[in-house]
Design an enzyme around this catalytic site. Structure first.
Site, PDB file in Angstrom:
ATOM      1  N   VAL A   1       0.856  -1.200   0.000  1.00  0.00           N
ATOM      2  CA  VAL A   1       0.000   0.000   0.000  1.00  0.00           C
ATOM      3  C   VAL A   1       0.887   1.243   0.000  1.00  0.00           C
ATOM      4  O   VAL A   1       1.798   1.368   0.817  1.00  0.00           O
ATOM      5  CB  VAL A   1      -0.907   0.059   1.256  1.00  0.00           C
TER       6      VAL A   1
ATOM      7  N   LYS B   1      -6.201  -2.294  -1.269  1.00  0.00           N
ATOM      8  CA  LYS B   1      -5.312  -1.551  -0.355  1.00  0.00           C
ATOM      9  C   LYS B   1      -6.086  -1.049   0.855  1.00  0.00           C
ATOM     10  O   LYS B   1      -5.569  -1.048   1.978  1.00  0.00           O
ATOM     11  CB  LYS B   1      -4.660  -0.394  -1.102  1.00  0.00           C
TER      12      LYS B   1
END
Ligand code: NAP
Ligand code: HSE
Length: 431
Positions: free
Chosen positions: A133, A206
């Site tokens: 992420v 994410k």
């Protein structure tokens, strides 16, 4: 412990090449920090003959996963091949072979993170995924370690570089959606199949990872409301400019009274909002926690070297754990039962664009309908449409619940003066 540590790579594409470049360019710094040098011993690829920009000994390449996974010289494996099923199988085999794993694979972690973490722990192995992420932004460790004593209430941000690049180019340079996407692919930001980027799935995966770490609960992909940017109209971006609003694909995760809401959707923000000035492939994530207040994390959200930087921070963490003899600690500790926020508790402003009959009383009846649902308007724009008896009406509401807004949309359908609901978007950040 030996003075040279050998690692293996699964994949040598954009990110894998970045890992090798960092190891080559920053070997001195790594050696200084660890007292050990790092060597890439074996790399799994699909095609050994493929010409590569990065220099690597030909005998380091293999198409046989076992040469990496069951290689006695390798302790740490970096998974940067992408995909789900094959990568999952390789990881499970690698844990069984007592290898530590670092991955950038958000698809896999969002879908199978808890299973993989359990397998890692059962085998006394580390599993880290800082690069999954926010590319090079040191984000996950900040959430799980830096804010460990706080109670995170909201995480909101731009977590997909490709869509942010496309929106920036469409909004600022008037580039077409297709051309901007093709450029993002050439630059290496987009996924192998860019549908995951433009339809919001990459960002949703994410946000699952961010929500799990922030709220310590097992959020799953099905819990996320997802909408991408593929059918955005330039008309709405232009109205946004008139209203001092900027369109961004925003990931939003909120916890209130143990109710959790996670979404990814095109969202208007005031042009003065800090996220509005996040351009191109850059990512930025706002975290709001009870004690610390607002913190913001900003940086390159995609690309080979930034992502490889995050990977190498994990590799160094694994090696430090090894030196200290503490590999295998668990990262996620689910601590409360998940409850999803119902629509009546999802609060925001909304932007709405309609085609209505251009006649006396038309707007009054729309306004009356919204008033009945307790929704008032903050901004109104009305433009007659050329060569027709229609007008285009754009409103920005004050804060209301998603339930109230969707009820009002249903009632609009029945209103004679409304010819079409053309688009609507959430507005965040106080329009
Ligand atoms: P990529 O450029 O497409 O590279 C994939 C690499 O894996 C290639 O070297 C390919 O081999 C190899 N590979 C793929 N499938 C394989 C298989 N079945 N067997 C053997 N080798 C295989 O991908 P990437 O952009 O580096 O992304 C890698 C991972 O990082 C993905 O999970 C992605 O989501 C994640 N990520 C990417 C970025 C980014 O900016 N690109 C940022 C953050 C995270 P060949 O070279 O022989 O084709
Ligand atoms: N395709 C992803 C993006 C790569 O554009 O953000 C980084 O995860």
């Amino acid at each position: 412990m030996e003075k040279e540590i050998s690692i293996g790579l699964l994949g040598l594409g954009v990110v894998g090449s970045g890992v090798i470049q960092i190891i080559n360019d920053h070997q001195k710094e790594l050696q200084h920090q660890l007292g050990h040098s790092i060597k890439v011993a074996k790399v799994l690829v699909r095609d050994i003959e493929k010409s590569r920009e990065i220099e690597i000994a030909e005998d380091a390449l293999t198409t046989n996963p076992d040469d990496v996974i069951n290689n006695d010289n390798i302790d740490v494996i970096v998974e940067v091949m992408g995909g789900i099923d094959e990568a999952r199988e390789h990881m499970l085999k690698a844990f069984a072979a007592k290898k530590h794993i670092v991955t950038a694979n958000k698809d896999l972690i969002a879908l199978h993170g808890p299973e993989l973490e359990q397998a890692a722990q059962e085998n006394g192995c580390d599993l880290f995924y800082e690069a999954s992420v926010g590319g090079g932004i040191p984000l996950l460790r900040s959430l799980s370690d830096g804010l460990v004593s706080d109670r995170i209430e909201q995480v909101m941000g731009i977590v997909n570089g490709t869509t942010n690049y496309i929106l920036t180019k469409m909004d600022e340079d008037g580039q077409s959606y297709e051309d901007a996407l093709a450029d993002a692919q050439k630059l290496g930001f987009a996924e192998a199949n860019p549908t995951a980027d433009v339809e919001g799935l990459d960002a949703a995966r994410k946000m699952v990872i961010l929500a799990r770490l922030s709220f310590l609960t097992n959020v799953e992909l099905d819990d996320v409301d997802v909408k991408g940017i593929s059918d955005l109209s330039i008309i709405d971006l232009d109205y946004g400019k008139k209203l001092d609003l900027t369109m961004k694909l925003i990931g939003f995760a909120n916890r209130h009274d143990n109710q959790v809401e996670v979404s990814v959707q095109p969202t208007f923000l005031p042009t003065t909002h800090p996220l509005s000035s996040v351009k191109n492939e850059y990512n930025a994530v706002y975290v709001n926690a009870e004690a610390v207040g607002e913190t913001m994390f900003y940086g390159a959200g995609a690309g080979g070297l930034p992502t490889a930087t995050a990977i190498m921070s994990d590799v160094v963490e694994v090696i430090k754990n090894k030196l200290l003899g503490v590999n295998g600690k668990q990262l996620i500790k689910p601590s409360f039962k998940k409850e999803l926020t119902p629509p009546e508790n999802k609060i925001s402003q909304f932007y709405l664009r309609l085609h209505v009959k251009d006649e006396i009383g038309a707007f009054a009846s729309i306004s009356e309908l919204f008033n009945q649902r307790g929704i008032s308007f903050e901004r109104i724009l009305q433009t007659p449409k050329d060569n027709s008896d229609l007008a285009e009406v754009v409103v920005v509401t004050h804060q209301t619940s998603l339930q109230n807004f969707t009820d009002a949309l249903k009632l609009l359908d029945e209103l004679n003066v409304v010819k079409a609901v053309k688009s609507y978007f959430r507005v965040e950040g106080g329009a």
